[in-house]
Design a protein around this motif. Structure first.
Motif, short mmCIF file in Angstrom:
data_model
loop_
_atom_site.label_atom_id
_atom_site.label_comp_id
_atom_site.label_asym_id
_atom_site.label_seq_id
_atom_site.Cartn_x
_atom_site.Cartn_y
_atom_site.Cartn_z
N ARG A 151 0.73 3.22 -1.43
CA ARG A 151 -0.50 3.40 -0.66
C ARG A 151 -0.46 2.31 0.40
O ARG A 151 -0.24 1.13 0.09
CB ARG A 151 -1.69 3.19 -1.59
CG ARG A 151 -3.04 3.26 -0.91
CD ARG A 151 -4.06 2.56 -1.81
NE ARG A 151 -4.20 3.27 -3.08
CZ ARG A 151 -5.14 4.20 -3.29
NH1 ARG A 151 -6.01 4.48 -2.37
NH2 ARG A 151 -5.23 4.80 -4.44
N THR A 152 -0.67 2.69 1.66
CA THR A 152 -0.59 1.70 2.73
C THR A 152 -1.65 1.96 3.81
O THR A 152 -1.94 3.11 4.13
CB THR A 152 0.83 1.66 3.37
OG1 THR A 152 0.85 0.66 4.39
CG2 THR A 152 1.23 2.99 4.01
N MET B 208 0.30 4.77 -10.84
CA MET B 208 -0.48 4.09 -9.78
C MET B 208 0.42 3.77 -8.59
O MET B 208 1.45 3.13 -8.77
CB MET B 208 -1.03 2.76 -10.31
CG MET B 208 -2.44 2.83 -10.86
SD MET B 208 -3.70 3.10 -9.62
CE MET B 208 -4.07 1.45 -9.09
N PRO B 209 0.04 4.20 -7.39
CA PRO B 209 0.88 3.82 -6.25
C PRO B 209 0.82 2.31 -5.99
O PRO B 209 -0.21 1.69 -6.26
CB PRO B 209 0.26 4.59 -5.08
CG PRO B 209 -0.90 5.35 -5.59
CD PRO B 209 -1.13 4.99 -7.01
N LEU B 210 1.91 1.77 -5.53
CA LEU B 210 1.96 0.35 -5.14
C LEU B 210 1.25 0.20 -3.80
O LEU B 210 1.54 0.94 -2.86
CB LEU B 210 3.43 -0.05 -5.02
CG LEU B 210 3.76 -1.49 -4.68
CD1 LEU B 210 3.25 -2.44 -5.76
CD2 LEU B 210 5.28 -1.64 -4.55
N SER B 211 0.32 -0.75 -3.69
CA SER B 211 -0.46 -0.90 -2.45
C SER B 211 0.10 -2.01 -1.57
O SER B 211 0.41 -3.10 -2.05
CB SER B 211 -1.90 -1.26 -2.78
OG SER B 211 -2.59 -0.10 -3.13
N VAL B 212 0.24 -1.71 -0.28
CA VAL B 212 0.66 -2.72 0.71
C VAL B 212 -0.22 -2.53 1.95
O VAL B 212 -0.86 -1.49 2.11
CB VAL B 212 2.15 -2.56 1.10
CG1 VAL B 212 3.07 -2.93 -0.04
CG2 VAL B 212 2.47 -1.16 1.60
N ASP B 213 -0.21 -3.55 2.81
CA ASP B 213 -0.95 -3.41 4.08
C ASP B 213 -0.16 -2.55 5.06
O ASP B 213 -0.71 -1.71 5.77
CB ASP B 213 -1.17 -4.79 4.73
CG ASP B 213 -2.38 -5.48 4.14
OD1 ASP B 213 -3.15 -4.79 3.43
OD2 ASP B 213 -2.55 -6.69 4.37
N ILE C 26 -0.52 7.87 1.85
CA ILE C 26 0.24 7.89 0.59
C ILE C 26 1.67 8.30 0.94
O ILE C 26 1.89 9.37 1.53
CB ILE C 26 -0.36 8.89 -0.43
CG1 ILE C 26 -1.83 8.55 -0.72
CG2 ILE C 26 0.46 8.91 -1.72
CD1 ILE C 26 -2.07 7.19 -1.37
N VAL C 27 2.60 7.42 0.63
CA VAL C 27 4.02 7.66 0.96
C VAL C 27 4.76 7.96 -0.34
O VAL C 27 4.76 7.14 -1.26
CB VAL C 27 4.62 6.41 1.66
CG1 VAL C 27 6.10 6.62 1.97
CG2 VAL C 27 3.84 6.07 2.93
N ARG C 28 5.37 9.12 -0.40
CA ARG C 28 6.13 9.50 -1.60
C ARG C 28 7.63 9.32 -1.33
O ARG C 28 8.14 9.84 -0.34
CB ARG C 28 5.88 10.96 -1.97
CG ARG C 28 4.42 11.22 -2.31
CD ARG C 28 4.18 12.62 -2.86
NE ARG C 28 2.76 12.93 -2.82
CZ ARG C 28 1.85 12.39 -3.63
NH1 ARG C 28 2.22 11.52 -4.57
NH2 ARG C 28 0.57 12.69 -3.52
N THR C 29 8.30 8.57 -2.19
CA THR C 29 9.74 8.36 -2.00
C THR C 29 10.50 8.92 -3.21
O THR C 29 9.89 9.43 -4.16
CB THR C 29 10.08 6.85 -1.88
OG1 THR C 29 10.00 6.26 -3.19
CG2 THR C 29 9.16 6.14 -0.92
N SER C 30 11.81 8.80 -3.16
CA SER C 30 12.64 9.29 -4.27
C SER C 30 12.39 8.48 -5.54
O SER C 30 12.80 8.90 -6.63
CB SER C 30 14.11 9.20 -3.86
OG SER C 30 14.38 7.91 -3.33
#
Ligand code: FAD
Length: 382
Positions: A148-149, A1-6, A139-143
């Motif tokens: 989700r923002t 689950m992606p972490l959601s932020v504003d 959706i931002v994918r990082t290392s």
């Protein structure tokens, strides 16, 4: 689950930190993220470790970029706002070299300020953004994970100084959402020489006052001869406007060549270190003799030093460049908010944009001002 932020801010450099600091009290769902394992990496090495944050003389003429766009940002957040913002938070600034504001107690005092101002916020370090997709939410994918923002702030800087975390992620994100890119190039950087001027490399370490004319601009300051070519503040500023072709250098500013008279050798009369004057005389094919023996041809050759035309071979490259010129075209960004005119919720700040300042604190000023405009817009959207 992606972490959601504003709001997710990519880059804890000057622009990202200012944006986060100004959002802290207005949004509890902001995440600041950087590939480096510390905040403000470039701030720490800037201005010889003292960070030249701003300049007393601020207007768009000190920038390469759309002057109307730049002006709209500075009308809201200028040098007075910035210096007061910093000083009112306990960081002393000192105005030096006539116009430049430096951190009186070093760049670390500014980094500490931002650490305090972003304290309590979510700051994820050592995490590299790899890609972004979607739109409202992004959706931002990082290392390390996915996020989700609702709002995405791209404050990932330019391409220079890759060893401090620079990457092309900002350009890639902008391009993927249909933004135009103005060709990025190393700027505020030394220039390399063609074979004809290789003699200058032998003068490495010598610094001279010169005037350089390039692209309709004129810069007056020191030129430093280096192993790789020419550098120093005048050359760095000139690199901002150099688009291949020639630059014109006055190696004898304010020197009247008619003062070359009498029995003394020419090399001792030219206002430059002897090693340099001898090298230039040899390069021009003028014998180092008593000035009274100079003939008309010699004087004609010497006059070339007042308007010496030099076609640099290139630049010292991104590893040495203080900034990247070019970047995300500003025509598609709203200067009232720094939001993309193409994609709602997508913001671009600082050096990632096609706005590049001269030496003297102009680039931090731009990063901080554009960030403040963006933070206002995000806060009003909460
Ligand atoms: C040696 C040097 C000295 C300088 N001195 C001065 C000076 O005295 N005064 C001045 O005005 N300007 C100076 N500059 C220029 C100034 O540092 C920059 O213009 C300014 O830092 C730009 O701010 P920014 O926030 O847009 O980008 P940056 O400060 O470069 O911050 C961008 C951040 O994004 C991060 N990032 C990039 N890609 C990713 C990714 N894929 N994932 C996660 N994070 C990423 C980077 O790690 C970086 O921390 C100097 C530059 C250099 C190199």
């Amino acid at each position: 689950m992606p972490l959601s932020v504003d709001t997710l801010i990519i880059g804890a450099g000057a622009a990202g930190l200012m944006c986060a600091a100004r959002l802290r009290t207005r949004s509890d769902s902001t995440l600041l993220l950087d590939a480096n394992d510390r905040i403000g990496a470039k701030i720490s090495i800037s201005g010889g470790g003292r960070c030249n944050v701003s300049n007393r003389v601020l207007d768009p003429s000190h920038y390469r970029g759309d002057p109307d766009f730049i002006d709209l940002v500075f009308r809201r957040y200028d040098n007075r706002w910035l210096t007061q913002w910093i000083e009112s938070r306990g960081v002393a600034l000192q105005c030096e070299k006539r116009h430049q504001y430096f951190c009186a107690r070093g760049a670390s005092s500014l980094i500490d300020l931002f650490a305090r101002e972003t304290g309590g916020m979510r700051v994820h370090l050592g995490e590299t953004v790899q890609s972004v997709e979607g739109e409202g939410p992004f959706i931002v994918r990082t290392s390390k994970r996915n996020y989700r923002t609702k709002n995405l702030v791209v404050a990932s800087g330019g391409l220079s100084f890759p060893r401090l975390g620079a990457s092309d992620i900002g350009l890639r994100i902008a391009e993927s959402y249909g933004h135009s890119i103005v060709l990025p190039l190393p700027a505020l950087v030394g220039l390399t020489l063609q074979k004809e001027q290789f003699f200058m490399k032998e003068l490495s370490g010598i610094s001279l006052p010169v005037v350089i004319a390039v692209g309709g601009r004129r810069y007056e300051d020191q030129l430093l001869f280096a192993h790789k070519g020419i550098s120093g503040p005048t050359v760095l500023n000139a690199s901002l406007w150099w688009d291949r072709g020639e630059v014109t250098i006055d190696f004898l500013p304010d020197f009247d060549l008619s003062r070359l008279k009498g029995p003394k050798k020419v090399s001792t009369l030219l206002p430059m270190p002897r090693r340099a004057s001898r090298a230039f005389l040899e390069h021009l094919g003028v014998e180092d003799k008593a000035a009274q023996r100079l003939n008309a041809r010699d004087r004609q050759r010497l006059a070339l030093l007042r308007s010496y035309r030099l076609a640099p071979a290139g630049t010292f490259g991104y590893s040495k460049a203080e900034v990247t010129r070019g970047g995300i075209a500003t025509g598609e960004i709203d200067p009232e908010t720094m939001m993309s005119r193409r994609v709602r919720g997508l913001y671009f700040l600082g050096e990632a944009l096609d706005v590049t300042g001269e030496l003297g604190g102009y680039n931090f000023q731009w990063a901080f001002s554009s960030a403040a405009v963006c933070a206002d817009s995000l806060a009003s959207d909460q």
